[in-house]
Design an enzyme around this catalytic site. Sequence first.
Site, PDB file in Angstrom:
ATOM      1  N   GLY A  20      73.435 128.747 -13.159  1.00 58.08           N
ATOM      2  CA  GLY A  20      73.392 130.229 -13.473  1.00 58.08           C
ATOM      3  C   GLY A  20      72.310 130.714 -14.087  1.00 58.08           C
ATOM      4  O   GLY A  20      72.374 131.575 -15.090  1.00 58.08           O
ATOM      5  N   ALA A  21      71.099 130.305 -13.744  1.00 58.73           N
ATOM      6  CA  ALA A  21      69.690 130.754 -14.359  1.00 58.73           C
ATOM      7  C   ALA A  21      69.188 132.036 -13.890  1.00 58.73           C
ATOM      8  O   ALA A  21      68.078 132.131 -14.261  1.00 58.73           O
ATOM      9  CB  ALA A  21      68.866 129.551 -13.978  1.00 58.73           C
ATOM     10  N   ASN A  22      69.884 132.724 -13.051  1.00 61.82           N
ATOM     11  CA  ASN A  22      69.374 133.963 -12.628  1.00 61.82           C
ATOM     12  C   ASN A  22      69.488 135.306 -13.495  1.00 61.82           C
ATOM     13  O   ASN A  22      68.947 136.352 -13.103  1.00 61.82           O
ATOM     14  CB  ASN A  22      69.896 134.295 -11.246  1.00 61.82           C
ATOM     15  CG  ASN A  22      71.397 134.590 -11.233  1.00 61.82           C
ATOM     16  OD1 ASN A  22      71.980 134.380 -11.996  1.00 61.82           O
ATOM     17  ND2 ASN A  22      71.723 134.998  -9.856  1.00 61.82           N
ATOM     18  N   GLY A  24      70.813 136.386 -17.905  1.00 66.53           N
ATOM     19  CA  GLY A  24      71.523 135.972 -19.179  1.00 66.53           C
ATOM     20  C   GLY A  24      71.054 134.580 -19.679  1.00 66.53           C
ATOM     21  O   GLY A  24      69.836 134.606 -19.933  1.00 66.53           O
ATOM     22  N   GLY A  26      71.219 131.620 -19.058  1.00 69.13           N
ATOM     23  CA  GLY A  26      70.633 130.572 -18.130  1.00 69.13           C
ATOM     24  C   GLY A  26      69.058 131.239 -17.962  1.00 69.13           C
ATOM     25  O   GLY A  26      68.200 130.279 -17.876  1.00 69.13           O
ATOM     26  N   SER A 137      82.144 127.584 -25.872  1.00 70.54           N
ATOM     27  CA  SER A 137      82.219 128.818 -26.564  1.00 70.54           C
ATOM     28  C   SER A 137      83.091 128.694 -27.913  1.00 70.54           C
ATOM     29  O   SER A 137      84.051 127.893 -27.699  1.00 70.54           O
ATOM     30  CB  SER A 137      83.045 129.693 -25.954  1.00 70.54           C
ATOM     31  OG  SER A 137      83.399 131.181 -26.247  1.00 70.54           O
ATOM     32  N   TYR A 163      90.208 131.505 -19.876  1.00 69.72           N
ATOM     33  CA  TYR A 163      88.686 131.347 -20.536  1.00 69.72           C
ATOM     34  C   TYR A 163      88.789 130.286 -21.569  1.00 69.72           C
ATOM     35  O   TYR A 163      87.982 129.355 -21.545  1.00 69.72           O
ATOM     36  CB  TYR A 163      88.126 132.476 -20.916  1.00 69.72           C
ATOM     37  CG  TYR A 163      86.758 132.516 -21.593  1.00 69.72           C
ATOM     38  CD1 TYR A 163      85.574 132.139 -20.680  1.00 69.72           C
ATOM     39  CD2 TYR A 163      86.244 132.541 -22.800  1.00 69.72           C
ATOM     40  CE1 TYR A 163      84.401 131.971 -20.932  1.00 69.72           C
ATOM     41  CE2 TYR A 163      85.012 132.492 -23.352  1.00 69.72           C
ATOM     42  CZ  TYR A 163      84.137 132.121 -22.367  1.00 69.72           C
ATOM     43  OH  TYR A 163      82.778 132.075 -22.694  1.00 69.72           O
TER      44      TYR A 163
END
Length: 290
Positions: A20-22, A24, A26, A137, A163
């Site tokens: 998820g590094a694209n 935020g 990440g 979280s 979540y």
Amino acid sequence: MSRTSVNLPDLSGRTAVVTGANSGLGLETARILAGRGARVVLAVRDTAKGERAAAEIPGATEVRRLDLADLASVRAFAAGWKGDLALLINNAGLMAIPESRTVDGFETQFGVNHLGHFALTNLLLEHVTGRVVTVSSGLHRSVNRIDFDNPDLEGRYTPYRAYGQSKLANLLFTLELQRRLDEVGSPVLATAAHPGYAATNLQSRSENRLHDAVLRIGNRIFAQSASSGVLPTVYAATQDVPGAFFAGPTGLFVNGAPGPASRSRAALDTEAARRLWDLSEERTGTTFPL
């Protein structure tokens, strides 16, 4: 808070995968690790967005496709991996989205936030030389158990219940992974982190306009930046900490310098951790490889 809140080692010659590094957290994690010399692989569902993100990062980067909502994609990513992997950062996640299912039929938040990363970790673990860091979280405290009889929450779904369950699963996964690593005498560490209240696009995907508007206001008034929110992840990845360590911001309002974070009693339940591992093996068809 500046990045100097964590005394980062030289990471030259080491490779890191950040899911998820694209955008935020990440993206900021990838930026920091690459800035210290690591070769960072951005593992992303949308490779076009990933390439745009990589172009913002000074240093050695590579973009590879990974869709955590599809176990075939997870297997393909792992099958293509060659060589050592110093850091696996299980960062990607979804938060409080409407009820849906992954390609493999799992409740999406549980499927992406936990099961996808569970499978990825097991499939890559033979390559890992350093650490597996999983982003949880503080909202893991919103549930007091995994619903083992109904992990997809059929008939009981609410966005935040799902979540919270997925984030509790992240911590139980870390606990059991470290136990297994210790059992075989592996030097690899499993750690976890939470960003506190960090302003990212994670809070704007509920498809509820009012909910998203309230969170956007909260982001502007109360939240710390994404570049500050990633510091617990970087701390858990690089500092001298024990296995199963949980890092988080130490400030009163879920922000501030990173350090040890507390977790709920449910997140320390070793029996639940083993039971979750068994369930996850059954659902993903992956096992501990060491």
